[in-house]
Motif scaffolding. Structure first.
Motif, short mmCIF file in Angstrom:
data_model
loop_
_atom_site.label_atom_id
_atom_site.label_comp_id
_atom_site.label_asym_id
_atom_site.label_seq_id
_atom_site.Cartn_x
_atom_site.Cartn_y
_atom_site.Cartn_z
N SER A 243 40.93 -170.54 83.45
CA SER A 243 41.88 -171.37 82.71
C SER A 243 42.09 -170.86 81.29
O SER A 243 43.22 -170.78 80.79
CB SER A 243 41.38 -172.81 82.68
OG SER A 243 42.15 -173.59 81.83
N VAL A 244 40.99 -170.51 80.63
CA VAL A 244 41.10 -169.97 79.27
C VAL A 244 41.85 -168.64 79.28
O VAL A 244 42.74 -168.41 78.46
CB VAL A 244 39.70 -169.81 78.63
CG1 VAL A 244 39.77 -169.02 77.33
CG2 VAL A 244 39.07 -171.17 78.38
N TRP A 245 41.52 -167.79 80.24
CA TRP A 245 42.17 -166.48 80.31
C TRP A 245 43.67 -166.64 80.59
O TRP A 245 44.49 -166.00 79.93
CB TRP A 245 41.51 -165.63 81.40
CG TRP A 245 42.07 -164.26 81.44
CD1 TRP A 245 41.69 -163.19 80.69
CD2 TRP A 245 43.15 -163.80 82.26
NE1 TRP A 245 42.47 -162.10 80.99
CE2 TRP A 245 43.37 -162.45 81.97
CE3 TRP A 245 43.95 -164.41 83.23
CZ2 TRP A 245 44.36 -161.70 82.59
CZ3 TRP A 245 44.93 -163.66 83.86
CH2 TRP A 245 45.12 -162.32 83.53
N LEU A 246 44.03 -167.48 81.57
CA LEU A 246 45.44 -167.66 81.91
C LEU A 246 46.23 -168.30 80.76
O LEU A 246 47.35 -167.87 80.47
CB LEU A 246 45.58 -168.51 83.18
CG LEU A 246 45.24 -167.81 84.48
CD1 LEU A 246 45.29 -168.80 85.64
CD2 LEU A 246 46.19 -166.66 84.73
N SER A 247 45.65 -169.29 80.13
CA SER A 247 46.37 -169.92 79.02
C SER A 247 46.52 -168.96 77.85
O SER A 247 47.55 -168.96 77.16
CB SER A 247 45.68 -171.22 78.58
OG SER A 247 44.36 -170.98 78.18
N THR A 248 45.53 -168.11 77.63
CA THR A 248 45.65 -167.10 76.58
C THR A 248 46.74 -166.09 76.94
O THR A 248 47.55 -165.71 76.08
CB THR A 248 44.32 -166.37 76.36
OG1 THR A 248 43.32 -167.34 76.04
CG2 THR A 248 44.42 -165.36 75.24
N ALA A 249 46.79 -165.67 78.19
CA ALA A 249 47.82 -164.72 78.62
C ALA A 249 49.22 -165.32 78.49
O ALA A 249 50.13 -164.66 77.98
CB ALA A 249 47.56 -164.28 80.07
N ARG B 84 44.53 -174.27 75.85
CA ARG B 84 43.53 -173.22 75.74
C ARG B 84 42.33 -173.69 74.94
O ARG B 84 41.18 -173.50 75.33
CB ARG B 84 44.13 -171.98 75.10
CG ARG B 84 43.16 -170.84 74.99
CD ARG B 84 43.64 -169.80 73.99
NE ARG B 84 42.65 -168.76 73.83
CZ ARG B 84 41.56 -168.86 73.09
NH1 ARG B 84 41.29 -169.97 72.45
NH2 ARG B 84 40.71 -167.86 72.99
N SER B 85 42.58 -174.32 73.81
CA SER B 85 41.47 -174.75 72.97
C SER B 85 40.66 -175.86 73.63
O SER B 85 39.44 -175.91 73.49
CB SER B 85 41.97 -175.18 71.59
OG SER B 85 42.84 -176.28 71.69
N ALA B 86 41.32 -176.74 74.38
CA ALA B 86 40.58 -177.79 75.09
C ALA B 86 39.71 -177.19 76.18
O ALA B 86 38.55 -177.60 76.36
CB ALA B 86 41.55 -178.80 75.68
#
Length: 151
Positions: free
Chosen positions: A8-14, A61-63
């Motif tokens: 989730s973090v990786w996808l939202s960052t991308a 992403r931050s959440a």
């Protein structure tokens, strides 16, 4: 769960970086074009909702990062839903109503008073729904705390 959070973090960052890059290309193209004030105002009014939507992606992403670091999911969700709901609803209102009014005031009549874009109207409705859900989540959390006090 940890793998899903990292994904989730990786996808939202991308998605955030792709969206930021597209916005940067759009802004760079407008500055390279050196358009007159009316066209520049239209370009800025196109960028503002995009920047607000970009904030919604960053909030996701931050959440996910905070939950990954150990924050409780139940405590994080109402704040996340509020941030996302407000940003999506604000972006939709700017895109639907504020932008056309500002263009109408800058360029003069004739011009649209509101824009009708079903996708933008749907984003506004989803943003409002997320705000309602955030309130319900907060209420459910307080009720769960109260019930835990009885046990």
């Amino acid at each position: 769960m940890d793998v899903r959070l990292r994904l989730s973090v990786w996808l939202s960052t991308a998605v955030f970086l792709m969206f930021l890059g597209a916005l940067g290309v759009q802004i760079g193209g407008a500055f390279a074009h050196r358009a007159d004030h009316g066209v520049a105002l239209e370009a800025v009014l196109d960028w503002v909702p995009s920047a607000i939507y970009l904030y919604a992606i960053w909030a996701c992403r931050s959440a996910a990062r905070r939950v990954q670091r150990g924050a409780r999911f139940g405590e994080e969700m109402p704040a996340l839903l509020t941030r996302i709901g407000l940003s999506i609803a604000a972006g939709a209102v700017i895109e639907t109503a504020v932008g056309p009014w500002l263009l109408l005031m800058a360029k003069g009549w004739p011009g649209p008073i509101l824009t009708y874009d079903p996708a933008t109207l749907m984003l506004g409705a989803v943003g409002a729904l997320l705000l309602v859900l955030a309130g319900l989540w907060r209420q459910a959390a307080s009720m769960a705390d109260e019930l835990d006090g009885f046990v």
